[in-house]
Design an enzyme around this catalytic site. Structure first.
Site, short mmCIF file in Angstrom:
data_model
loop_
_atom_site.label_atom_id
_atom_site.label_comp_id
_atom_site.label_asym_id
_atom_site.label_seq_id
_atom_site.Cartn_x
_atom_site.Cartn_y
_atom_site.Cartn_z
N GLU A 258 46.76 22.05 48.34
CA GLU A 258 45.47 21.64 47.79
C GLU A 258 45.70 20.63 46.67
O GLU A 258 46.66 20.77 45.90
CB GLU A 258 44.70 22.85 47.28
CG GLU A 258 44.34 23.82 48.41
CD GLU A 258 43.48 25.00 47.98
OE1 GLU A 258 43.16 25.09 46.77
OE2 GLU A 258 43.14 25.82 48.84
N HIS A 281 37.85 24.62 48.49
CA HIS A 281 38.14 25.88 47.79
C HIS A 281 37.02 26.25 46.80
O HIS A 281 37.26 26.50 45.62
CB HIS A 281 39.49 25.77 47.04
CG HIS A 281 40.10 27.12 46.77
ND1 HIS A 281 41.43 27.34 46.72
CD2 HIS A 281 39.53 28.34 46.53
CE1 HIS A 281 41.68 28.61 46.47
NE2 HIS A 281 40.53 29.24 46.34
P1 NAI Z 1 41.51 42.38 48.16
O1 NAI Z 1 42.87 42.50 47.63
O2 NAI Z 1 40.41 43.18 47.57
O3 NAI Z 1 41.53 42.73 49.74
C1 NAI Z 1 42.50 42.26 50.62
C2 NAI Z 1 42.62 43.27 51.76
O4 NAI Z 1 43.51 42.73 52.73
C3 NAI Z 1 43.20 44.60 51.31
O5 NAI Z 1 42.35 45.66 51.72
C4 NAI Z 1 44.55 44.67 52.01
O6 NAI Z 1 44.93 45.98 52.37
C5 NAI Z 1 44.29 43.82 53.23
N1 NAI Z 1 45.50 43.28 53.86
C6 NAI Z 1 46.66 42.88 53.26
N2 NAI Z 1 47.52 42.43 54.19
C7 NAI Z 1 46.90 42.55 55.38
C8 NAI Z 1 47.29 42.25 56.71
N3 NAI Z 1 48.50 41.76 57.01
N4 NAI Z 1 46.40 42.51 57.71
C9 NAI Z 1 45.18 43.04 57.43
N5 NAI Z 1 44.77 43.35 56.18
C10 NAI Z 1 45.62 43.10 55.18
O7 NAI Z 1 41.17 40.84 48.15
P2 NAI Z 1 39.72 40.18 48.13
O8 NAI Z 1 39.22 40.13 46.74
O9 NAI Z 1 38.89 40.78 49.19
O10 NAI Z 1 40.13 38.67 48.52
C11 NAI Z 1 40.57 38.35 49.83
C12 NAI Z 1 41.16 36.96 49.81
O11 NAI Z 1 40.20 36.00 49.41
C13 NAI Z 1 42.35 36.79 48.87
O12 NAI Z 1 43.33 36.00 49.49
C14 NAI Z 1 41.76 36.02 47.72
O13 NAI Z 1 42.74 35.27 47.05
C15 NAI Z 1 40.77 35.13 48.45
N6 NAI Z 1 39.71 34.57 47.59
C16 NAI Z 1 39.29 33.30 47.88
C17 NAI Z 1 38.31 32.72 47.12
C18 NAI Z 1 37.80 31.35 47.44
O14 NAI Z 1 37.33 30.66 46.55
N7 NAI Z 1 37.85 30.93 48.68
C19 NAI Z 1 37.74 33.40 45.95
C20 NAI Z 1 38.17 34.78 45.81
C21 NAI Z 1 39.15 35.31 46.60
#
Ligand code: NAI
Length: 398
Positions: A258, A281
């Site tokens: 990015e 993003h």
């Molecule tokens: P979180 O940590 O609450 O949830 C992630 C989930 O993914 C967890 O339940 C975990 O067990 C699961 N997980 C991990 N590895 C896995 C796999 N190989 N297969 C299936 N499930 C798996 O994270 P949250 O807050 O829900 O965020 C999700 C993603 O979104 C993160 O990568 C975060 O950085 C991203 N994000 C992006 C934003 C944007 O601006 N586009 C803003 C906020 C978050």
């Protein structure tokens, strides 16, 4: 308590701190290392966003620093290890923008299903393409959520309100919200989903989680959304799948590379493809999320200042203990070596004191102990504990 907040943190944070009786000092801009070195000496609480770097040099000079609040999601700008070694917990607000991401994902599912972004681009170029061909409702379609942590379930709830069926796959067992159905493998999820939406962290296991093999398991014409992390998806494989029609459309908010700033150029293999929505993003970038970040970090900082809680800290042992009435609280940050707890308890016992509540947790080289003791002896106990060679920092709350 001197609180300095840099980089124009949200007013909601300032209001919360003032309400609690503090007078934060505000600065609009980020500070360079030299500028920070000039002021950090007397600062107890430092608030930064992403542009101010809290380096080892800064931490060396930060004699009074108790905690750092990062008013953002990332914490790379702070030397977390060095902060921990000096007894300084660092807090951030990782989940303040959960709903913002979920809303964008939901909107993009509708936009992809209606080919609306493609038609909008055509119309900007003067091409009127009024046609129902290839355009569908999302109602009664299936969305498969990969990752069911904070964001996944929110997308699921919004999708259900649109009449969609929700399936999810997570490596950890998660309680379904609404009528969502867990499945036991990624393959199973890919096979049943009309929309696949990724909500996993960037880990060694999730890198290229979706590549040619996984794309080939998806329904023909299905849609893929990635608002998680750029490296989770192989964009070249996605490009091939869009070009040969096996994917009906794609929405991507995050990229393996990015631009560092809005002035830098952007490149990605999906540029110029039909029915591909690209956003810079911005999944979590809303005014509401900024406000939530301000409130969330202010609240965690206040809990740390007032009762010593470190829940949510990114570099520190997590300790949370309700304060026992009519007692004083000693907070001891120490080197995590054997025998610390026993030395501290011996000190209190030898002084004839009573420990009313106690909680110890450790992380790496640092241990954090909260003890509630009798009021009349708290000052003396604190001094004795502070003299231990293992102690990094000892604070008394009353
Ligand atoms: P979180 O940590 O609450 O949830 C992630 C989930 O993914 C967890 O339940 C975990 O067990 C699961 N997980 C991990 N590895 C896995 C796999 N190989 N297969 C299936 N499930 C798996 O994270 P949250 O807050 O829900 O965020 C999700 C993603 O979104 C993160 O990568 C975060 O950085 C991203 N994000 C992006 C934003 C944007 O601006 N586009 C803003 C906020 C978050």
């Amino acid at each position: 308590m001197k609180i300095v907040l840099l980089e124009g943190v949200h007013q909601a944070c300032v209001d919360r701190l003032i309400q609690a009786g503090y007078q934060p000092e505000l600065r609009k801009n980020a500070l360079s290392e030299e500028e920070l070195l000039n002021i950090i000496g007397g600062v107890h609480i430092l608030g930064v966003r992403s542009k101010t770097h809290v380096t080892k040099r800064v931490l060396d000079a930060a004699e009074s620093l108790l905690a750092v609040g990062c008013f953002c999601i990332g914490t790379d700008q702070v030397d977390l290890e060095q902060a921990a070694l000096r007894g300084v917990p660092v807090f951030n607000a990782p989940f303040s923008n959960t709903r913002s991401v979920a809303e964008l994902a939901m909107a993009e599912m509708v936009m992809l299903a209606r080919r609306a972004s493609h038609k909008s681009q055509l119309l900007h170029r003067g091409v009127w393409e009024k046609s129902a061909e290839g355009c569908i409702e999302v109602r009664n379609k299936t969305v498969g959520l990969v990752g069911y942590g904070h964001i996944g379930p929110q997308v699921g709830l919004l999708a259900e309100s649109f009449g969609m069926k929700v399936y999810y796959y997570d490596i950890v067992g998660k309680l379904p919200l609404g009528n969502a159905t867990p499945v036991s493998s990624l393959e199973e999820l890919l096979k049943v989903s009309d929309f696949v939406s990724l909500h996993v962290p960037d880990t060694a296991e999730t890198r290229q989680l979706i590549s040619a093999r996984e794309l080939s398991m998806m329904k023909k014409g299905a849609f893929l959304l990635n608002l998680s992390r750029g490296r989770v998806v192989d964009l070249d494989a996605v490009k091939a799948a869009v070009e040969n029609g096996s994917l009906g459309g794609v929405a991507v908010d995050v990229f393996p590379e990015e631009p560092a700033s809005n002035d830098d150029p952007f490149e990605c293999p999906l540029m110029g493809l039909n029915n591909v929505i690209l956003t810079p993003h911005i999944g979590g970038s809303t005014i509401e999320a900024q406000r939530n970040i301000g409130l969330e970090v202010a609240t965690t900082l206040l809990k740390f200042i007032e009762v010593g809680s470190t829940t949510g800290s990114v570099n520190f042992p997590q300790v949370e203990l309700p304060m026992v009435r009519d007692s004083h609280r000693i907070l001891n940050i120490h080197r995590n070596v054997p025998g610390v707890l026993s030395s501290i308890n011996t000190i209190i016992a030898q002084m004839g004191g009573n420990i009313r509540a106690q909680y110890l947790n450790t992380l790496g080289e640092v241990g954090y102990l909260i003890i509630d003791v009798d009021q009349q002896m708290s000052q003396a106990v604190r001094s004795k504990i502070d003299e231990l060679s293992t102690s990094i920092k000892t604070r008394l709350l009353f």
